[in-house]
Design a protein around this motif. Structure first.
Motif, PDB file in Angstrom:
ATOM      1  N   SER A 204       0.801  -1.227   0.000  1.00 23.45           N
ATOM      2  CA  SER A 204       0.000   0.000   0.000  1.00 23.45           C
ATOM      3  C   SER A 204       0.836   1.281   0.000  1.00 23.45           C
ATOM      4  O   SER A 204       0.297   2.351   0.149  1.00 23.45           O
ATOM      5  CB  SER A 204      -0.907   0.010   1.233  1.00 23.45           C
ATOM      6  N   HIS A 205       2.152   1.165  -0.161  1.00 25.32           N
ATOM      7  CA  HIS A 205       2.984   2.370  -0.079  1.00 25.32           C
ATOM      8  C   HIS A 205       4.007   2.362  -1.213  1.00 25.32           C
ATOM      9  O   HIS A 205       4.550   1.320  -1.553  1.00 25.32           O
ATOM     10  CB  HIS A 205       3.701   2.424   1.272  1.00 25.32           C
ATOM     11  N   ASP A 206       4.231   3.499  -1.811  1.00 23.79           N
ATOM     12  CA  ASP A 206       5.197   3.606  -2.897  1.00 23.79           C
ATOM     13  C   ASP A 206       6.581   3.908  -2.336  1.00 23.79           C
ATOM     14  O   ASP A 206       6.888   5.054  -2.002  1.00 23.79           O
ATOM     15  CB  ASP A 206       4.781   4.706  -3.882  1.00 23.79           C
ATOM     16  N   PHE A 207       7.423   2.894  -2.242  1.00 24.61           N
ATOM     17  CA  PHE A 207       8.799   3.071  -1.797  1.00 24.61           C
ATOM     18  C   PHE A 207       9.698   3.279  -3.018  1.00 24.61           C
ATOM     19  O   PHE A 207       9.369   2.861  -4.127  1.00 24.61           O
ATOM     20  CB  PHE A 207       9.264   1.843  -1.011  1.00 24.61           C
ATOM     21  N   GLU A 208      10.834   3.915  -2.762  1.00 20.63           N
ATOM     22  CA  GLU A 208      11.764   4.152  -3.863  1.00 20.63           C
ATOM     23  C   GLU A 208      12.723   2.990  -4.087  1.00 20.63           C
ATOM     24  O   GLU A 208      13.016   2.622  -5.226  1.00 20.63           O
ATOM     25  CB  GLU A 208      12.588   5.429  -3.609  1.00 20.63           C
ATOM     26  N   LEU A 209      13.248   2.410  -2.985  1.00 18.23           N
ATOM     27  CA  LEU A 209      14.312   1.415  -3.107  1.00 18.23           C
ATOM     28  C   LEU A 209      14.040   0.201  -2.220  1.00 18.23           C
ATOM     29  O   LEU A 209      13.373   0.301  -1.185  1.00 18.23           O
ATOM     30  CB  LEU A 209      15.662   2.031  -2.716  1.00 18.23           C
TER      31      LEU A 209
END
Length: 303
Positions: A204-209
């Motif tokens: 549910s969360h847009d992480f970068e790495l």
């Protein structure tokens, strides 16, 4: 690529005669060069402009070579194209005063005491543009940062670079540094496998790495955008709720300037097993010190 003392002068046989004074007024500028000038005059970090934001990475000597090399890549510069020196002599600058090769980018610049190469480069280009000591010759923008005295001219910087490459570099400075490239390097230097965060890891969360070391996995959330002084508590709670949607025992890592977090926010993040890293932590990781492992060990001792 690395920084060396292998600077070389233009070797092409078909150099172009030129002058800095504009023949047509106002000078005709490409869209890319106009945008680059806007960045230089108003938005360059760490300058005296109401539109300028502070960027500690660009002024930190520890990151100097890394960031400057990335800028060189953006400008299509090799180590043979850049010379930085305490002073620019007449012998150094004279080959560029009347004619240039319009295919070979070059930079000669002085660096003030305590100044990084990146900030020195931005200062010299900005000064040349602001004082009109530049012109567009073929595919190059050519300029001099100089001070005129009664009996002589003191040259402090010279550049001939492609405007498109200059714009790419300025965009990187404005939007990229503080983020993924630097974080990736920091984690690689401390033995982590790291890659762009893919959908198969997330809920549910847009992480970068995404990072992995031994049997531990991490999702990295990089917060670079501008906050009002302190992050709102509701924002922290919303972020924690999203973090709790992770699968397969992936630990969230929040990379943020900790001055944006009050004591309650830091405690709440720790209670939910969120690792918080700030710029100082990343600096240590670039040098090879695993701050993630140190923070995890410290939390184990507390518990």
């Amino acid at each position: 690529m690395q920084l060396t003392d292998k600077f070389s002068y233009d070797k092409c046989n078909n150099k172009v005669k030129y002058q800095i004074k504009h023949e047509d007024i106002p000078i005709s500028l490409s869209k890319e060069l106009r945008e680059a000038i806007y960045y230089l005059l108003w938005y360059v970090p760490n300058i005296k402009s109401e539109q300028s934001e502070k960027n500690e990475l660009l002024t930190n000597p520890q990151y100097d070579d890394f960031i400057f090399l990335e800028i060189m890549k953006s400008m299509n510069l090799s180590d043979e194209d850049v010379l930085y020196t305490e002073s620019i002599t007449e012998k150094m600058i004279s080959p560029f005063l009347e004619e240039i090769c319009i295919k070979c980018p070059k930079i000669i610049m002085t660096i003030s005491s305590g100044e990084t190469k990146t900030m020195a480069l931005l200062r010299h280009i900005r000064n040349a543009i602001a004082h009109g000591n530049f012109n567009v010759i073929g595919d190059m923008v050519v300029g001099f940062d100089l001070q005129r005295y009664e009996n002589h001219i003191e040259y402090r910087g010279f550049f001939k670079i492609n405007p498109n490459n200059l714009l790419d570099s300025l965009r990187k400075i404005q939007f990229d540094y503080n983020s993924q490239q630097l974080i990736t390097k920091a984690f690689k230097n401390t033995g982590y496998f790291i890659q762009v965060y893919q959908e198969k890891y997330q809920r549910s969360h847009d992480f970068e790495l995404f990072a992995r070391k031994n049997n531990k996995k991490y999702a990295i959330d990089i917060k670079n955008y501008k906050y009002e002084k302190i992050v709102d508590q509701d924002f922290i709670r919303e972020m924690i709720n999203q973090y709790e949607g992770l699968i397969d025992d992936i630990t969230p890592i929040l990379i943020i300037n900790t001055s944006f977090l009050d004591k309650k926010s830091k405690e709440e993040l720790l209670c939910h097993d969120v690792i918080v890293l700030d710029v100082k932590n990343i600096q240590k990781m670039v040098k090879g010190r695993d701050m993630v492992a140190e923070i995890e060990r410290a939390q184990l001792f507390k518990n």
